[in-house]
Enzyme design. Structure first.
Site, mmCIF file in Angstrom:
data_model
loop_
_atom_site.group_PDB
_atom_site.id
_atom_site.type_symbol
_atom_site.label_atom_id
_atom_site.label_comp_id
_atom_site.label_asym_id
_atom_site.label_seq_id
_atom_site.Cartn_x
_atom_site.Cartn_y
_atom_site.Cartn_z
ATOM 1 N N PRO A 24 0.666 -1.143 -0.150
ATOM 2 C CA PRO A 24 -0.183 0.386 -0.208
ATOM 3 C C PRO A 24 0.537 1.430 0.193
ATOM 4 C CG PRO A 24 -0.105 -1.277 2.295
ATOM 5 C CD PRO A 24 0.416 -2.204 1.207
ATOM 6 N N GLN A 101 -5.774 -1.586 2.445
ATOM 7 C CA GLN A 101 -5.328 -1.367 3.810
ATOM 8 C C GLN A 101 -6.175 -0.132 5.110
ATOM 9 O OE1 GLN A 101 -1.335 1.264 5.428
ATOM 10 N NE2 GLN A 101 -0.659 -0.996 5.625
ATOM 11 N N TYR A 183 1.229 5.169 13.587
ATOM 12 C CA TYR A 183 -0.196 5.507 13.395
ATOM 13 C C TYR A 183 -0.624 5.376 15.119
ATOM 14 C CZ TYR A 183 1.663 7.308 8.930
ATOM 15 O OH TYR A 183 2.382 8.254 7.373
#
Length: 364
Positions: A24, A101, A183
């Site tokens: 991704p 994703q 993240y």
């Protein structure tokens, strides 16, 4: 001996024709989370590459979870309809399996696009208030996030599950839960971002709790016969941060919950990271997690040559090879790798006449 890179592989019930995965890659080209014509062109060309699996870029589960305001999302009916348009066009000309994703940027949200500097945009400057496990900014001088309370945690768990249901309605073949690169879910895992004193902070089991709850919610919301994998950062590359031993423990917990694979990356949690960016610098992490975690692994990171990818598989260091920047540079990388390794790829019939004379059996 036939090429390992071009041997089939099964992720649960999902059959891949070869071991090449298109990783991704954020495109920062969506409008209010909706896929645009750029995504149609981008994903369309990659779906003609001959790879075994295409993973759509990180897609936010709520607006505040976007890295930038131009990130792809899958939180609304409009997002779902826009991505359906792209997928319908791609599927009309390619049988390549497609995964997505899904993630939440947490305290690393609300930033400018990379080609616009990539700096945080504070609420007063037109950005939005970020959230995190703790009220600590990612970098000095940034607007601090708000520490998530019980209601916020529940909202995000629900958002992940709702996004998984949208992915199921779109007929996507797999989901990858983004638990890497600093993240939100990685922020819960690493002591560098998680200073909580409740059941979601402190010990390893506590720091893993929320990411595992999110995984469980996604797994329950997505069809049982379709795989759900996880992208992790195996190391923060900072003393006192998340490391490969903790990654193995996390992988074992995910395996017990039905995870299909681990996509092994690293870094992203701290601007203090010291990453030795040499070819294959993350492969050793994938090898360790494959051996001790008990799940198939995807190796990624400065893997650029066919012979390099082949050696990683032949040496048992990983099960699949993911390419990101190398695929952007050479969208026919699998074709060229197959030519080097004496293998075959699936090609669209419109392209059959381009087969080089010296590789008469390249396409099938």
């Amino acid at each position: 001996m036939s090429s390992q890179l071009f041997q089939p592989f099964a992720l649960g019930a999902l059959q891949l024709t070869n071991r090449i995965v298109i990783a991704p890659m954020c495109q920062y080209s969506a409008q209010d989370g909706c896929a645009t014509d750029w995504h149609l062109m981008h994903l369309g060309q990659l779906a003609l590459s001959g790879a075994g699996l295409l993973i759509i870029e990180a897609s936010a589960v709520e607006p505040e979870g976007r890295i930038s305001a131009q990130d792809l999302g899958l939180w609304s009916d409009a997002n779902e309809a826009a991505l359906a348009r792209v997928l319908d066009a791609v599927r009309a000309h390619s049988a390549m399996p497609i995964a997505i994703q899904i993630g939440h940027a947490g305290r690393k949200a609300s930033v400018a696009r990379p080609w616009e500097g990539g700096a945080q945009i504070a609420p007063a400057a037109g950005g939005w208030q970020t959230v995190a496990p703790s009220a600590q900014p990612h970098a000095p001088g940034e607007h601090p996030p708000i520490a998530l309370g019980a209601a916020g945690l529940e909202r995000i768990r629900t958002a992940f599950a709702d996004t998984a249901r949208r992915a199921a309605r779109l007929g996507l073949d797999a989901i990858e839960v983004h638990t890497a690169h600093g993240y939100l879910l990685h922020q819960f895992l690493t002591p560098l971002a998680n200073a909580r004193s409740d059941e979601y902070g402190g010990s390893l089991d506590n720091r893993m709790r929320f990411p595992l709850e999110v995984f469980d919610a996604v797994r329950a919301a997505f069809p049982a016969d379709k795989p759900v994998g996880v992208r992790i950062s195996a190391s923060d590359w900072v003393d006192g941060g998340w490391d490969v031993d903790q990654s193995v423990a996390f992988t074992q917990a995910l395996k017990a919950r039905g995870a299909a694979y681990i996509h092994v990356s690293s870094g992203g949690a701290s601007p203090l990271q010291q990453i030795p960016a040499v070819p294959g610098y993350q492969v050793a992490f994938a090898e360790r997690i494959k051996r001790d975690g008990g799940l198939p692994t995807i190796a990624v990171g400065l893997i650029t040559e066919a012979e390099q990818a082949e050696a990683i598989l032949a040496n048992g260091q990983a099960d699949l090879i993911a390419l990101a920047r190398a695929m952007l540079y050479d969208p026919r990388w699998p074709w060229h790798a197959a030519a080097k390794l004496g293998a075959q790829v699936v090609a669209a019939p419109q392209y059959l006449r381009c087969q080089p004379r010296e590789f008469k059996t390249l396409f099938r």
